[in-house]
Design a protein around this motif. Sequence first.
Motif, mmCIF file in Angstrom:
data_model
loop_
_atom_site.group_PDB
_atom_site.id
_atom_site.type_symbol
_atom_site.label_atom_id
_atom_site.label_comp_id
_atom_site.label_asym_id
_atom_site.label_seq_id
_atom_site.Cartn_x
_atom_site.Cartn_y
_atom_site.Cartn_z
ATOM 1 N N TYR A 138 -0.374 -6.577 4.263
ATOM 2 C CA TYR A 138 0.628 -5.708 3.615
ATOM 3 C C TYR A 138 -0.101 -4.441 2.596
ATOM 4 O O TYR A 138 0.166 -3.610 3.117
ATOM 5 C CB TYR A 138 2.366 -5.740 3.448
ATOM 6 C CG TYR A 138 2.710 -4.349 2.420
ATOM 7 C CD1 TYR A 138 3.432 -3.526 4.306
ATOM 8 C CD2 TYR A 138 2.904 -3.927 1.954
ATOM 9 C CE1 TYR A 138 4.521 -2.298 3.334
ATOM 10 C CE2 TYR A 138 3.558 -2.721 1.447
ATOM 11 C CZ TYR A 138 4.277 -2.115 2.331
ATOM 12 O OH TYR A 138 4.607 -0.786 2.010
ATOM 13 N N TRP A 139 -0.143 -5.370 1.342
ATOM 14 C CA TRP A 139 -0.721 -4.534 0.053
ATOM 15 C C TRP A 139 -2.161 -4.546 0.349
ATOM 16 O O TRP A 139 -2.609 -2.977 -0.357
ATOM 17 C CB TRP A 139 -0.171 -5.684 -1.255
ATOM 18 C CG TRP A 139 1.412 -5.250 -1.216
ATOM 19 C CD1 TRP A 139 1.826 -6.679 -1.551
ATOM 20 C CD2 TRP A 139 2.148 -3.877 -1.637
ATOM 21 N NE1 TRP A 139 2.708 -6.432 -1.210
ATOM 22 C CE2 TRP A 139 3.856 -5.205 -1.527
ATOM 23 C CE3 TRP A 139 2.007 -3.422 -1.903
ATOM 24 C CZ2 TRP A 139 4.329 -4.048 -2.040
ATOM 25 C CZ3 TRP A 139 2.945 -2.276 -2.231
ATOM 26 C CH2 TRP A 139 4.581 -2.861 -2.414
ATOM 27 N N ARG A 165 -3.170 -3.484 3.130
ATOM 28 C CA ARG A 165 -2.825 -2.243 4.223
ATOM 29 C C ARG A 165 -2.597 -0.579 2.980
ATOM 30 O O ARG A 165 -2.696 0.020 2.984
ATOM 31 C CB ARG A 165 -2.415 -2.508 5.465
ATOM 32 C CG ARG A 165 -2.283 -3.002 6.552
ATOM 33 C CD ARG A 165 -1.074 -3.801 8.057
ATOM 34 N NE ARG A 165 -1.054 -2.451 8.442
ATOM 35 C CZ ARG A 165 0.138 -2.472 8.121
ATOM 36 N NH1 ARG A 165 1.141 -2.273 8.642
ATOM 37 N NH2 ARG A 165 0.560 -0.013 8.688
ATOM 38 N N ASN A 166 -1.949 -1.510 2.154
ATOM 39 C CA ASN A 166 -1.172 0.180 1.707
ATOM 40 C C ASN A 166 -2.294 0.558 0.361
ATOM 41 O O ASN A 166 -2.337 1.474 0.024
ATOM 42 C CB ASN A 166 -0.125 -0.116 0.294
ATOM 43 C CG ASN A 166 0.732 0.527 -0.424
ATOM 44 O OD1 ASN A 166 0.232 1.207 0.090
ATOM 45 N ND2 ASN A 166 0.906 -0.200 -1.648
ATOM 46 N N SER A 215 8.499 2.084 2.767
ATOM 47 C CA SER A 215 7.357 1.780 2.929
ATOM 48 C C SER A 215 6.608 3.508 2.673
ATOM 49 O O SER A 215 7.283 4.020 4.209
ATOM 50 C CB SER A 215 7.208 1.105 3.888
ATOM 51 O OG SER A 215 5.583 1.036 3.930
ATOM 52 N N THR A 216 5.386 3.895 2.449
ATOM 53 C CA THR A 216 4.995 4.654 2.177
ATOM 54 C C THR A 216 3.247 4.175 3.413
ATOM 55 O O THR A 216 2.612 4.955 4.087
ATOM 56 C CB THR A 216 4.202 5.581 1.527
ATOM 57 O OG1 THR A 216 3.087 4.499 0.587
ATOM 58 C CG2 THR A 216 5.449 5.914 0.837
ATOM 59 N N VAL A 217 3.221 2.635 3.457
ATOM 60 C CA VAL A 217 2.639 2.199 4.671
ATOM 61 C C VAL A 217 2.755 2.477 6.218
ATOM 62 O O VAL A 217 2.778 3.172 7.165
ATOM 63 C CB VAL A 217 1.997 0.798 4.226
ATOM 64 C CG1 VAL A 217 0.788 0.338 5.487
ATOM 65 C CG2 VAL A 217 1.937 0.828 2.914
ATOM 66 N N VAL A 220 -1.802 7.483 2.553
ATOM 67 C CA VAL A 220 -0.323 7.568 2.541
ATOM 68 C C VAL A 220 0.147 8.104 3.792
ATOM 69 O O VAL A 220 0.356 9.355 4.072
ATOM 70 C CB VAL A 220 -0.350 7.686 0.849
ATOM 71 C CG1 VAL A 220 1.040 7.685 0.548
ATOM 72 C CG2 VAL A 220 -1.203 6.407 0.492
ATOM 73 N N LEU A 266 6.381 -7.866 3.043
ATOM 74 C CA LEU A 266 5.336 -6.741 1.485
ATOM 75 C C LEU A 266 4.540 -8.915 1.202
ATOM 76 O O LEU A 266 4.706 -9.159 0.236
ATOM 77 C CB LEU A 266 6.217 -6.701 0.974
ATOM 78 C CG LEU A 266 7.445 -5.885 1.240
ATOM 79 C CD1 LEU A 266 7.850 -5.446 -0.227
ATOM 80 C CD2 LEU A 266 6.952 -4.577 1.586
#
Length: 71
Positions: A23-24, A26-27, A7-9, A32, A19
């Motif tokens: 989560y998305w 936050r993404n 994860s790049t989060v 990043v 996920l």
Amino acid sequence: ADIPLYSTVTGEVATGSELDGGYWCRNLREPVRFDRALDRLLDDGHTVFVEISAHPVLSMPLTDGSAERGG
């Protein structure tokens, strides 16, 4: 999954259960952290990276970030 998702989060390996929609979100909203994900990949022994995209935007960070550690 058989192939881990780094994860790049969070900069950690995602197990899958986290996920979710949060989560998305936050993404999309948080910075990043490619550096953290790359560090974790290198820590886990990965040394070869292939960028497949329309524009090689990550080529330089991959090259610079991994060269210092034998990647």
